[in-house]
Design a protein around this motif. Structure first.
Motif, PDB file in Angstrom:
ATOM      1  N   ILE A 211      -1.903  25.266  47.072  1.00  0.00           N
ATOM      2  CA  ILE A 211      -0.921  24.225  47.401  1.00  0.00           C
ATOM      3  C   ILE A 211      -1.355  22.928  46.730  1.00  0.00           C
ATOM      4  O   ILE A 211      -2.425  22.394  47.019  1.00  0.00           O
ATOM      5  N   SER A 212      -0.534  22.437  45.825  1.00  0.00           N
ATOM      6  CA  SER A 212      -0.827  21.157  45.197  1.00  0.00           C
ATOM      7  C   SER A 212       0.469  20.574  44.659  1.00  0.00           C
ATOM      8  O   SER A 212       1.105  21.169  43.793  1.00  0.00           O
ATOM      9  N   LYS A 213       0.832  19.420  45.206  1.00  0.00           N
ATOM     10  CA  LYS A 213       2.082  18.795  44.786  1.00  0.00           C
ATOM     11  C   LYS A 213       1.998  18.385  43.309  1.00  0.00           C
ATOM     12  O   LYS A 213       2.874  18.686  42.512  1.00  0.00           O
TER      13      LYS A 213
ATOM     14  N   THR B  83      -2.465  19.022  39.682  1.00  0.00           N
ATOM     15  CA  THR B  83      -3.579  18.635  38.800  1.00  0.00           C
ATOM     16  C   THR B  83      -4.827  18.237  39.573  1.00  0.00           C
ATOM     17  O   THR B  83      -5.799  17.752  38.987  1.00  0.00           O
ATOM     18  N   THR B  84      -4.831  18.381  40.884  1.00  0.00           N
ATOM     19  CA  THR B  84      -5.961  17.915  41.688  1.00  0.00           C
ATOM     20  C   THR B  84      -7.227  18.734  41.384  1.00  0.00           C
ATOM     21  O   THR B  84      -7.185  19.973  41.368  1.00  0.00           O
ATOM     22  N   THR B  85      -8.314  18.019  41.137  1.00  0.00           N
ATOM     23  CA  THR B  85      -9.578  18.663  40.718  1.00  0.00           C
ATOM     24  C   THR B  85      -9.999  19.785  41.666  1.00  0.00           C
ATOM     25  O   THR B  85     -10.268  20.914  41.248  1.00  0.00           O
TER      26      THR B  85
ATOM     27  N   LYS C  88      -5.907  11.136  61.134  1.00  0.00           N
ATOM     28  CA  LYS C  88      -6.755  10.184  60.405  1.00  0.00           C
ATOM     29  C   LYS C  88      -6.231   9.986  58.989  1.00  0.00           C
ATOM     30  O   LYS C  88      -6.130   8.876  58.493  1.00  0.00           O
ATOM     31  N   GLN C  89      -5.903  11.102  58.337  1.00  0.00           N
ATOM     32  CA  GLN C  89      -5.372  10.973  56.978  1.00  0.00           C
ATOM     33  C   GLN C  89      -4.044  10.208  56.993  1.00  0.00           C
ATOM     34  O   GLN C  89      -3.802   9.319  56.176  1.00  0.00           O
ATOM     35  N   LEU C  90      -3.199  10.592  57.959  1.00  0.00           N
ATOM     36  CA  LEU C  90      -1.862   9.978  58.025  1.00  0.00           C
ATOM     37  C   LEU C  90      -1.978   8.451  58.121  1.00  0.00           C
ATOM     38  O   LEU C  90      -1.396   7.718  57.314  1.00  0.00           O
TER      39      LEU C  90
HETATM   40  O1  PA5 Z   1      -1.257  12.707  51.040  1.00  0.00           O
HETATM   41  C1  PA5 Z   1      -1.535  12.774  49.857  1.00  0.00           C
HETATM   42  O2  PA5 Z   1      -0.731  12.452  48.976  1.00  0.00           O
HETATM   43  C2  PA5 Z   1      -2.871  13.312  49.391  1.00  0.00           C
HETATM   44  O3  PA5 Z   1      -3.747  13.542  50.439  1.00  0.00           O
HETATM   45  C3  PA5 Z   1      -2.652  14.634  48.666  1.00  0.00           C
HETATM   46  O4  PA5 Z   1      -2.049  15.540  49.556  1.00  0.00           O
HETATM   47  C4  PA5 Z   1      -3.970  15.194  48.146  1.00  0.00           C
HETATM   48  O5  PA5 Z   1      -4.599  14.268  47.316  1.00  0.00           O
HETATM   49  C5  PA5 Z   1      -3.708  16.475  47.358  1.00  0.00           C
HETATM   50  O6  PA5 Z   1      -2.804  16.245  46.310  1.00  0.00           O
HETATM   51  P1  PA5 Z   1      -2.015  17.428  45.643  1.00  0.00           P
HETATM   52  O7  PA5 Z   1      -1.133  18.065  46.646  1.00  0.00           O
HETATM   53  O8  PA5 Z   1      -1.237  16.796  44.539  1.00  0.00           O
HETATM   54  O9  PA5 Z   1      -3.048  18.390  45.123  1.00  0.00           O
END
Ligand code: PA5
Length: 421
Positions: free
Chosen positions: A137-139, A142-144, A278-280
């Motif tokens: 899952i990666s929007k 390109t995320t490392t 926390k992230q939110l």
């Molecule tokens: O909320 C966000 O935008 C970030 O936490 C992303 O979800 C995170 O950096 C992962 O990005 P991506 O889904 O592009 O791999």
């Protein structure tokens, strides 16, 4: 169903102060629902999602369940925390102790949420002999972290299953952009799309969270229903709206120098939900030199390590308790414990711990909010997600920041890439 509620009676904020926020909150609510800002697609998503796509998610989840013993979810930040939160909150806490062969659902493991060679080496060592499927899952695509982990597991699948390995790869990414999209189109992996107008940390109720969560038999239709009901419940524009109250109280306390919000839960199953919160809040509000620093403490565990600091330390924080009103199970304390505990319900003692801490903290003037969650179910997971997303967006507007971008995260990603090159 009874909605989740906010109790602000011990927040040490008075009605006049709250009233002073009414107009700003109404304006913020209008702005949020108008769709004029980018990345607000999540606001009405629970009442407008595509039924056909939901059906395809459920069918794919069923296929994955029948295909593997071990399901590896690859992603980081908003691309994994919501799933981890749901699985921890709604699954049996000790599933890993039951026999894999007798299980209806695969075991879940997360990869690509760190860059530890040890973590990934040990994970591969333990799962390589099992039947495996993976979901990346990666929007951005390109995320490392997710890119590296995907390459590791792709290789494992190729070595194990040859070309058939690609039938065990599921991709959730942007509909056009990124290398993951290009590869998915080229190889024909089963894929789902991260909606354009929804950012990572607001995406758990889209395919990003729904597919991996559904693999574990968690009822995603109920989850969306909970969020849809929350959309209606928290849509009215007056101060009795719990999202309004929560956003206003946070802002009032912040202005009083309460720079840290300590989230606390007496139920360990909420640990990753708190990580998701926390992230939110952190990513939505922490910009332009502003923002409340969110932390999480697990109670009663952390009372024995951090309780002293809370009670008598530097008072730059307020507390937000995630209170589960009706826990799933209980256990009666037998003889052999201290007499005062015998025959009592463990949950009752846990509730008394919560009350006791609150009273002691109130005596020292520590502001405390309580979020009352009627129970831990898929339905309430949906409500909780929506409640916090909406409160966070309103709170960000009150703070005067854009709650939907993350320019600082992009900065670190770029500078790390440069060094790796
Ligand atoms: O909320 C966000 O935008 C970030 O936490 C992303 O979800 C995170 O950096 C992962 O990005 P991506 O889904 O592009 O791999």
């Amino acid at each position: 169903m009874k909605p989740l509620q906010v109790n602000i009676k011990n927040a040490l904020v008075n009605q006049d102060e709250l009233k002073g926020y009414e107009d700003r909150l109404k304006a913020a609510n209008r702005r949020l629902h108008s769709g004029e800002d980018d990345y607000t697609g999540w606001v009405d998503y629970p009442i407008r999602y595509d039924q056909n796509e939901l059906e395809r998610i459920l069918q794919t989840a069923e296929k994955i369940r029948n295909q593997c013993e071990v399901f590896i979810v690859i992603g980081i930040g908003g691309s994994y925390l919501g799933t981890k939160a749901a699985v921890e909150m709604l699954n049996h806490s000790f599933n890993n102790l039951s026999n894999l062969k007798e299980e209806k659902y695969p075991r879940i493991f997360f990869a690509g949420n760190n860059i530890s060679g040890t973590y990934h080496n040990e994970l591969i060592e333990k799962v390589k002999e099992k039947e495996i499927s993976i979901c990346v899952i990666s929007k951005s695509g390109t995320t490392t972290e997710s890119n590296i982990a995907f390459s590791l597991f792709k290789k494992l699948l190729q070595d194990k299953y040859g070309d058939k390995g690609s039938e065990r790869i599921y991709v959730i990414t942007d509909k056009e952009k990124g290398i993951l999209r290009e590869e998915t189109n080229e190889k024909g992996y089963t894929d789902f799309i991260v909606p354009d107008d929804i950012g990572g940390r607001y995406s758990v109720l889209t395919p990003v969270g729904l597919l991996p969560i559904a693999v574990f038999g968690i009822d995603i239709i109920e989850m969306l229903k909970g969020a849809g009901d929350a959309y209606c419940e928290y849509n009215h524009s007056d101060l009795s709206n719990p999202c309004f109250q929560y956003a206003a109280v946070r802002n009032i306390l912040y202005k009083r120098g309460k720079l840290i919000e300590v989230f606390e839960a007496y139920e360990p199953k909420l640990r990753y939900f708190a990580e998701w919160i926390k992230q939110l809040f952190g990513e939505s509000e922490g910009k332009e030199g502003k923002g409340i620093f969110p932390v999480y403490l697990q109670f009663s565990t952390d009372l024995h390590s951090m309780g002293q600091l809370l009670q008598e330390g530097n008072q730059i924080f307020f507390e937000t308790v995630l209170n589960v009103e009706n826990p799933d199970r209980d256990i009666i304390i037998p003889e052999g414990s201290l007499e005062v505990f015998q025959g009592k319900s463990m949950n009752d003692i846990n509730a008394k711990a919560m009350e006791g801490v609150l009273l002691a903290h109130l005596e020292d003037g520590i502001p405390n909010l309580r979020i009352d969650i009627p129970g831990l179910s898929s339905y309430y997971f949906g409500q909780m997600v929506y409640f916090f997303e909406k409160s966070c967006a309103l709170s960000g507007y009150l703070l005067g920041v854009n709650p939907f971008d993350q320019p600082g995260v992009e900065k670190y990603k770029k500078s790390m890439r440069k060094l790796i090159k």
